[in-house]
Design an enzyme around this catalytic site. Sequence first.
Site, PDB file in Angstrom:
ATOM      1  N   GLN A  41       0.825  -1.212   0.000  1.00 51.37           N
ATOM      2  CA  GLN A  41       0.000   0.000   0.000  1.00 51.37           C
ATOM      3  C   GLN A  41       0.851   1.250   0.000  1.00 51.37           C
ATOM      4  OE1 GLN A  41      -3.648   0.247   2.610  1.00 51.37           O
ATOM      5  NE2 GLN A  41      -2.460   1.866   3.598  1.00 51.37           N
TER       6      GLN A  41
ATOM      7  N   GLY B   4       6.658  -5.055   3.859  1.00 52.72           N
ATOM      8  CA  GLY B   4       7.485  -6.120   4.404  1.00 52.72           C
ATOM      9  C   GLY B   4       7.374  -7.372   3.549  1.00 52.72           C
TER      10      GLY B   4
ATOM     11  N   GLY C 236      23.914   0.050  33.239  1.00 54.42           N
ATOM     12  CA  GLY C 236      24.821  -0.184  32.117  1.00 54.42           C
ATOM     13  C   GLY C 236      24.566  -1.498  31.422  1.00 54.42           C
TER      14      GLY C 236
ATOM     15  N   GLU D  28       1.286   0.578  10.244  1.00 51.58           N
ATOM     16  CA  GLU D  28      -0.151   0.401  10.474  1.00 51.58           C
ATOM     17  C   GLU D  28      -0.788   1.709  10.922  1.00 51.58           C
ATOM     18  OE1 GLU D  28      -0.509  -2.975   9.453  1.00 51.58           O
ATOM     19  OE2 GLU D  28      -2.152  -1.733   8.757  1.00 51.58           O
TER      20      GLU D  28
END
Length: 636
Positions: A137, A177, A407, A430
């Site tokens: 899209q 993706g 740390g 999204e």
Amino acid sequence: MEGVDHLAHERNKSEFDVDAMKIVWAGSPHAFDVSDRISKLVASDPGFRKDNRSTLSRKELFKNTLRKAAYAWKTIVDLRLSEEEAAKLRFYVDEPAFTDLHWGMFIPAIKGQGTEEQQQKWLPLAYKMQIIGCYAQTELGHGSNVQGLETTATFDSQTDEFIIHSPTLTSSKWWPGGLGKVATHAIAYARLIVGGREHGVHGFIVQLRSLEDHSPLLGITVGDIGMKFGNGAYNTMDNGVLQFDHVLDVYSIAFASIAVMLWVSQVTCEGKYKQSDVPRQLVYGTMVYVRQTIVADASCALSRAVCIATRYSAVRRQFGSQNGGPETQVIDYKTQQSRLFPLLASAYAFRFIGEWLKWLYADVTQRLQANDFSTLPEAHACTAGLKSLTTTATADGIEECRKLCGGHGYLCSSGLPELFAVYVPACTYEGDNTVLLLQVARFLMKTVSQLGSRLSSKKPVGTIAYMTRVEHLMQCRCGVQRGFAELSADLVEAAVAHCQLIVVSKFIEKLQQEIPGKGVKQQLEVLCNIYALFLLHKHQGDFLSTGCITPKHAALANDELRSLYSQVRPNAIALVDAFNYTDHYLGSILGCYDGNVYPKLYEAAWKDPLNESVVPDGYHLYIRPLLKQEIRTARL
Ligand SMILES: CCCCC/C=C\C/C=C\C/C=C\CCC(=O)SCCNC(=O)CCNC(=O)[C@H](O)C(C)(C)COP(=O)(O)OP(=O)(O)OC[C@H]1O[C@@H](n2cnc3c(N)ncnc32)[C@H](O)[C@@H]1OP(=O)(O)O
Ligand SMILES: Cc1cc2nc3c(=O)[nH]c(=O)nc-3n(C[C@H](O)[C@H](O)[C@H](O)COP(=O)(O)OP(=O)(O)OC[C@H]3O[C@@H](n4cnc5c(N)ncnc54)[C@H](O)[C@@H]3O)c2cc1C
């Protein structure tokens, strides 16, 4: 020492039935059984090893992801796993990959928007992974503004085909993706043009690559968009770029309906475009579906970070030694509790709101099938708003958990840097979180104008202050005669307040259910109160300005928060044990179940490739000359 539970003393403090809480977290005894079984299956299989990701190059990382995805599929087929078990396996493999979008968007889009005929044609191929799909899209020039997409799909009535084309550079599909190197098919969103007339954005199934040799088909240019945030992280995913050059797409079929032929927008062979009068936004249905899954994902990601930070906070001791005795556990510091326990409460809150949203989505889907659009606006506003609220809070929460670990939280072996890097795009994909909150603001404005000031009456008593806050924020904004755009930053704040009201009210409703197990409901009540009072404290300016609480109430709320933190403290380890995460899934030495952190940290350090030699590559070339002053030193 291996085998010793260094957190046993913490687990013995628990005041509730942890096994019963595990069922509550999982959602049901069946869901717990599936999760527990599959997570252990994945954890025990070396084929799903993930502790070496940060040392691989992009190409090695990606090839390893393909190997794992294929191995996961073979495991699913060999063990004849159900769809539910297979989804759990992909979840516990815990590696962003093309399969996420194949199963998470491509298939849901066909199920939700395809006609019966299209579902019969494409779903069997997709379920058997004989085709691999992506959701194309977003374009280089447009992502948020779907109506601004430029890709065209022109119907050629001579050939009864659609010609898919990328007319400009900015119309290149960008980000999908799985698109870059793997997907053979895409659901591509394009502007439908019939007979010279444009009919807005529609979805098309388009084949991208040959099923014989995986080469891009004629007219298709496709590739990966390059490295993303973080080293390993989301770089296991081939987010891609795609250009169509007048692709005569013989397979494409304009998506003709929503659900069961509810919305039929067809292009007839004579080239006539037919659409019935249903909301055009139904074409966004897949995004609504995914947004509600992302809310459930948020509770998983946040609970994972909180589990790591809570266990490590109980292990870590710093300052406070009395007469040579042990130093103080950092989890006992009030500052640590005031940062950590609201995140623990949020993880549970997001779990339950995710359950409710799943129900809301199923309900609206059922209504759509009966041609009932009455709850569609609320479903859109809720999925958009709660996706925005939970992903922002989770991304911020994962970073806070990293800081809570000092740390060692910055080491990859803590699991937190990679979790953050993989998770943060959820605030963008999204739907950008601000853009989605503007949708909620628009919904609230419409609701206020229709219902007057009372936004909604159906809320539990405990949420009166929250409801009054939203109404006050809306009245302050709607009362003045300025445009939506001018007030949008303020309206977004009201949208966040509205979503927080929903989360609090659904948590309270959850507690009104029958919840078995010794002390379980009591613990959840403490967490619900922490979630509600923490937000009241954080936003006390809003609440005070409504007049529904006084400064004294605000001070009492803060006192109550400290008391609630003290109630959580003895149960904190048990509350994160209830997530039932394996050490493999957590991927964190700081969060390991037995709390045996220091030996594991020390051992892990020596496994770093840099320690393969005691003298580093480059010493003779660069350091030795430096040390031996063989390089002419600048005149001091
Ligand atoms: C750990 C690894 C990952 C895990 C993977 C798991 C699963 C995979 C899933 C996710 C992760 C991976 C990838 C993510 C994939 C993507 O990102 S896909 C692309 C997502 N893109 C977007 O979300 C785009 C956002 N933009 C929009 O949704 C729309 O453009 C808009 C902002 C909603 C505006 O739309 P527009 O058509 O212009 O409408 P307008 O604002 O004018 O509103 C008109 C009316 O329509 C109503 N409306 C809008 N949207 C919807 C909807 N979805 N449903 C119902 N109604 C809607 C709106 O409220 C207006 O109503 P009025 O009554 O007129 O006010
Ligand atoms: C990891 C990742 C995976 C993705 N996967 C996919 C996929 O599989 N398929 C797919 O199609 N897409 C995918 N996307 C794209 C994603 O959906 C878009 O990036 C997202 O919708 C945001 O759109 P954008 O990039 O155009 O942001 P923009 O809208 O350009 O946002 C930029 C800024 O502008 C602001 N802004 C924009 N419009 C407004 C407005 N009207 N009012 C106020 N502020 C505004 C935003 O709030 C933001 O601050 C993915 C993205 C990422 C990061």
